[in-house]
Scaffold this motif. Structure first.
Motif, PDB file in Angstrom:
ATOM      1  N   THR A  22       0.825  -1.222   0.000  1.00  0.00           N
ATOM      2  CA  THR A  22       0.000   0.000   0.000  1.00  0.00           C
ATOM      3  C   THR A  22       0.855   1.267   0.000  1.00  0.00           C
ATOM      4  OG1 THR A  22      -0.120   0.004   2.433  1.00  0.00           O
ATOM      5  CG2 THR A  22      -1.870  -1.152   1.223  1.00  0.00           C
ATOM      6  N   PHE A  23       2.163   1.115  -0.127  1.00  0.00           N
ATOM      7  CA  PHE A  23       3.088   2.231   0.062  1.00  0.00           C
ATOM      8  C   PHE A  23       2.792   3.399  -0.882  1.00  0.00           C
ATOM      9  CE2 PHE A  23       7.068   4.552  -0.026  1.00  0.00           C
ATOM     10  CZ  PHE A  23       7.515   4.469   1.283  1.00  0.00           C
ATOM     11  N   ARG A  24       2.671   3.114  -2.156  1.00  0.00           N
ATOM     12  CA  ARG A  24       2.482   4.205  -3.127  1.00  0.00           C
ATOM     13  C   ARG A  24       1.076   4.786  -3.052  1.00  0.00           C
ATOM     14  NH1 ARG A  24       5.867   1.738  -8.335  1.00  0.00           N
ATOM     15  NH2 ARG A  24       7.943   2.032  -7.362  1.00  0.00           N
ATOM     16  N   ILE A  29      -2.389   9.398  -1.163  1.00  0.00           N
ATOM     17  CA  ILE A  29      -3.439   9.876  -0.259  1.00  0.00           C
ATOM     18  C   ILE A  29      -2.880  10.907   0.718  1.00  0.00           C
ATOM     19  CG2 ILE A  29      -5.005   9.190   1.600  1.00  0.00           C
ATOM     20  CD1 ILE A  29      -5.297   6.484   0.151  1.00  0.00           C
ATOM     21  N   GLY A  30      -1.723  10.615   1.303  1.00  0.00           N
ATOM     22  CA  GLY A  30      -1.120  11.541   2.254  1.00  0.00           C
ATOM     23  C   GLY A  30      -0.749  12.863   1.618  1.00  0.00           C
ATOM     24  N   PHE A  31      -0.262  12.809   0.376  1.00  0.00           N
ATOM     25  CA  PHE A  31       0.113  14.023  -0.349  1.00  0.00           C
ATOM     26  C   PHE A  31      -1.103  14.922  -0.542  1.00  0.00           C
ATOM     27  CE2 PHE A  31       1.187  16.752  -3.853  1.00  0.00           C
ATOM     28  CZ  PHE A  31       2.558  16.937  -3.773  1.00  0.00           C
ATOM     29  N   VAL A  32      -2.189  14.336  -1.043  1.00  0.00           N
ATOM     30  CA  VAL A  32      -3.404  15.113  -1.294  1.00  0.00           C
ATOM     31  C   VAL A  32      -4.012  15.625   0.007  1.00  0.00           C
ATOM     32  CG1 VAL A  32      -5.753  15.028  -2.216  1.00  0.00           C
ATOM     33  CG2 VAL A  32      -3.891  13.890  -3.440  1.00  0.00           C
ATOM     34  N   TRP A  78     -11.468   7.807  -1.734  1.00  0.00           N
ATOM     35  CA  TRP A  78     -11.806   6.383  -1.791  1.00  0.00           C
ATOM     36  C   TRP A  78     -12.465   6.012  -3.108  1.00  0.00           C
ATOM     37  CZ3 TRP A  78     -16.245   2.985  -0.645  1.00  0.00           C
ATOM     38  CH2 TRP A  78     -15.842   1.669  -0.399  1.00  0.00           C
ATOM     39  N   LEU A  79     -13.096   6.975  -3.760  1.00  0.00           N
ATOM     40  CA  LEU A  79     -13.691   6.723  -5.068  1.00  0.00           C
ATOM     41  C   LEU A  79     -12.633   6.311  -6.087  1.00  0.00           C
ATOM     42  CD1 LEU A  79     -16.117   9.788  -5.233  1.00  0.00           C
ATOM     43  CD2 LEU A  79     -16.697   7.421  -4.656  1.00  0.00           C
ATOM     44  N   PHE A  80     -11.375   6.754  -5.844  1.00  0.00           N
ATOM     45  CA  PHE A  80     -10.289   6.466  -6.780  1.00  0.00           C
ATOM     46  C   PHE A  80      -9.429   5.282  -6.348  1.00  0.00           C
ATOM     47  CE2 PHE A  80     -11.301  10.978  -6.940  1.00  0.00           C
ATOM     48  CZ  PHE A  80     -11.468  11.203  -8.299  1.00  0.00           C
ATOM     49  N   VAL A  81      -9.454   4.922  -5.068  1.00  0.00           N
ATOM     50  CA  VAL A  81      -8.545   3.885  -4.576  1.00  0.00           C
ATOM     51  C   VAL A  81      -9.264   2.677  -3.980  1.00  0.00           C
ATOM     52  CG1 VAL A  81      -6.755   5.615  -4.082  1.00  0.00           C
ATOM     53  CG2 VAL A  81      -8.347   4.940  -2.269  1.00  0.00           C
ATOM     54  N   LYS A  82     -10.584   2.638  -4.080  1.00  0.00           N
ATOM     55  CA  LYS A  82     -11.324   1.570  -3.385  1.00  0.00           C
ATOM     56  C   LYS A  82     -11.039   0.175  -3.935  1.00  0.00           C
ATOM     57  CE  LYS A  82     -15.553   2.447  -6.083  1.00  0.00           C
ATOM     58  NZ  LYS A  82     -16.983   2.841  -5.958  1.00  0.00           N
ATOM     59  N   LYS A  83     -10.497   0.078  -5.145  1.00  0.00           N
ATOM     60  CA  LYS A  83     -10.149  -1.231  -5.681  1.00  0.00           C
ATOM     61  C   LYS A  83      -8.821  -1.733  -5.133  1.00  0.00           C
ATOM     62  CE  LYS A  83     -12.672  -0.753 -10.053  1.00  0.00           C
ATOM     63  NZ  LYS A  83     -12.573  -0.777 -11.538  1.00  0.00           N
ATOM     64  N   ARG A  84      -8.096  -0.848  -4.445  1.00  0.00           N
ATOM     65  CA  ARG A  84      -6.771  -1.208  -3.934  1.00  0.00           C
ATOM     66  C   ARG A  84      -6.744  -1.381  -2.425  1.00  0.00           C
ATOM     67  NH1 ARG A  84      -2.788   2.891  -7.357  1.00  0.00           N
ATOM     68  NH2 ARG A  84      -3.482   2.263  -9.442  1.00  0.00           N
ATOM     69  N   ILE A  85      -7.441  -0.510  -1.706  1.00  0.00           N
ATOM     70  CA  ILE A  85      -7.400  -0.556  -0.239  1.00  0.00           C
ATOM     71  C   ILE A  85      -8.790  -0.304   0.335  1.00  0.00           C
ATOM     72  CG2 ILE A  85      -4.985   0.179  -0.071  1.00  0.00           C
ATOM     73  CD1 ILE A  85      -5.956   2.965   0.586  1.00  0.00           C
ATOM     74  N   SER A  86      -8.947  -0.621   1.604  1.00  0.00           N
ATOM     75  CA  SER A  86     -10.226  -0.428   2.276  1.00  0.00           C
ATOM     76  C   SER A  86     -10.436   1.046   2.647  1.00  0.00           C
ATOM     77  CB  SER A  86     -10.281  -1.278   3.559  1.00  0.00           C
ATOM     78  OG  SER A  86      -9.346  -0.785   4.504  1.00  0.00           O
TER      79      SER A  86
END
Length: 333
Positions: A22-24, A29-32, A78-86
């Motif tokens: 989940t690093f990248r 997420i942290g940047f934004v 989460w709309l952009f990353v929900k396929k990768r993380i919870s």
């Protein structure tokens, strides 16, 4: 603090809670999330210019708002990353990134409402300018390597660089304040207030303002790493006694706006030398030896029922840049 530095520190905060898978995503997420609090610049009103200044670095940067701000950011991302993380991980990464924003603004000179709404007061360490390429450059190198290799060791390296640089900045400020106090006490044994701030983009040249008996005087002090401090004496100006000058207009919108701007400027207002109707913030100028304010309000006593206009007065002419560079490099001729 500039957006790049904000984002890099926020990304690193999120990386420290991530694993390699989940690093990248955490970095993104942290940047934004670290940039999100500064969306407050879009708040306010065109017809009420000072409202934007009052809201900037206010509730969006307060400690109490961090969980709610992170929730807003994570709900969007989460709309952009929900396929990768919870969603839970998205929120925690957002929380880490968002929580760094107020602290990074705290180290600069403008101040931030960290304890709003309990304290309506800006807090600032005044040890780093809003743009410092050496600080940002080190963060960028460490963050780029960490992102490429997906290893927390480099994230900790970024934290170490940030810590060491802030320690260096704190030492520089202490040196300036000590030297300024010695010079001041030798010339004027009074209860003079000393305001010390780094100049833009460096830790070598500092702006020192002396406030005493209704007057503010500006000087520059250059503190090289191994060299003797150099003092560049500057200008003085009388502080505007706006409560007396505009006493007859007390019930008006104009008077209340002057009062608001005075509070935002820590009660340090001067007349702009090139704009007779402009009252400016005496704490900031293009040159550390000048008392010509960077921004101010235009007071028109024929329009007392209207909000006062707010404008900036930046002059980055070749002459100004040359004078600034001479002081940074320690030139005295």
């Amino acid at each position: 603090m500039d957006p790049v530095t904000h984002g890099l520190v926020g990304a690193t905060g999120a990386q420290l809670l991530s694993d390699k898978s989940t690093f990248r995503t955490a970095s993104f997420i942290g940047f934004v999330a670290a940039l999100a609090p500064d969306a407050d610049v879009f708040l306010g009103s065109v017809s009420n210019p000072l409202l934007t200044l009052e809201l900037h670095r206010q509730f969006t940067h307060s400690f109490i708002f961090i969980p709610f701000g992170a929730l807003i950011v994570s709900s969007v991302l989460w709309l952009f990353v929900k396929k990768r993380i919870s969603f839970k991980h998205t929120y925690f990464f957002s929380l880490m990134g968002y929580s760094t924003a107020g602290l990074m603004d705290y180290i600069t000179s403008y101040g931030v409402y960290l304890f709003w709404p309990f304290l309506d007061e800006r807090f600032a360490l005044n040890i780093v300018s809003v743009f410092d390429p050496l600080l940002t450059g080190g963060l960028l190198i460490a963050a780029s390597i960490a992102f490429y290799k997906k290893k927390k060791a480099y994230s900790y390296g970024l934290v170490a660089w940030l810590f060491l640089y802030l320690c260096f900045a704190g030492i520089q400020k202490s040196r300036v304040e000590h030297f300024a106090a010695e010079v001041l006490l030798a010339e004027n044994n009074s209860n003079t207030e000393i305001i010390t701030k780094p100049t833009i983009g460096n830790q070598i040249l500092w702006n020192v303002r002396f406030v005493d008996d209704g007057e503010i005087c500006s000087s520059a002090i250059r503190v090289g790493i191994f060299s003797t401090p150099i003092v560049y004496e500057g200008e003085c100006a009388s502080l505007v006694d706006w409560k007396t000058e505009f006493k007859a207009f007390r019930p008006t919108v104009m008077y209340r706006d002057i009062e608001r701007f005075s509070a935002l400027s820590e009660e340090l207002l001067v007349q702009h030398p090139n704009h007779p109707n402009v009252i400016g913030d005496a704490r900031y100028s293009m040159l550390p030896t000048s008392v010509s304010p960077l921004w101010g309000i235009t007071v028109d006593t024929s329009k007392t029922a209207q909000h006062v206009p707010f404008d900036t007065y930046r002059n980055a002419s070749p002459e100004i840049r040359s004078k600034f560079l001479d002081m940074v490099l320690g030139r005295t001729d």
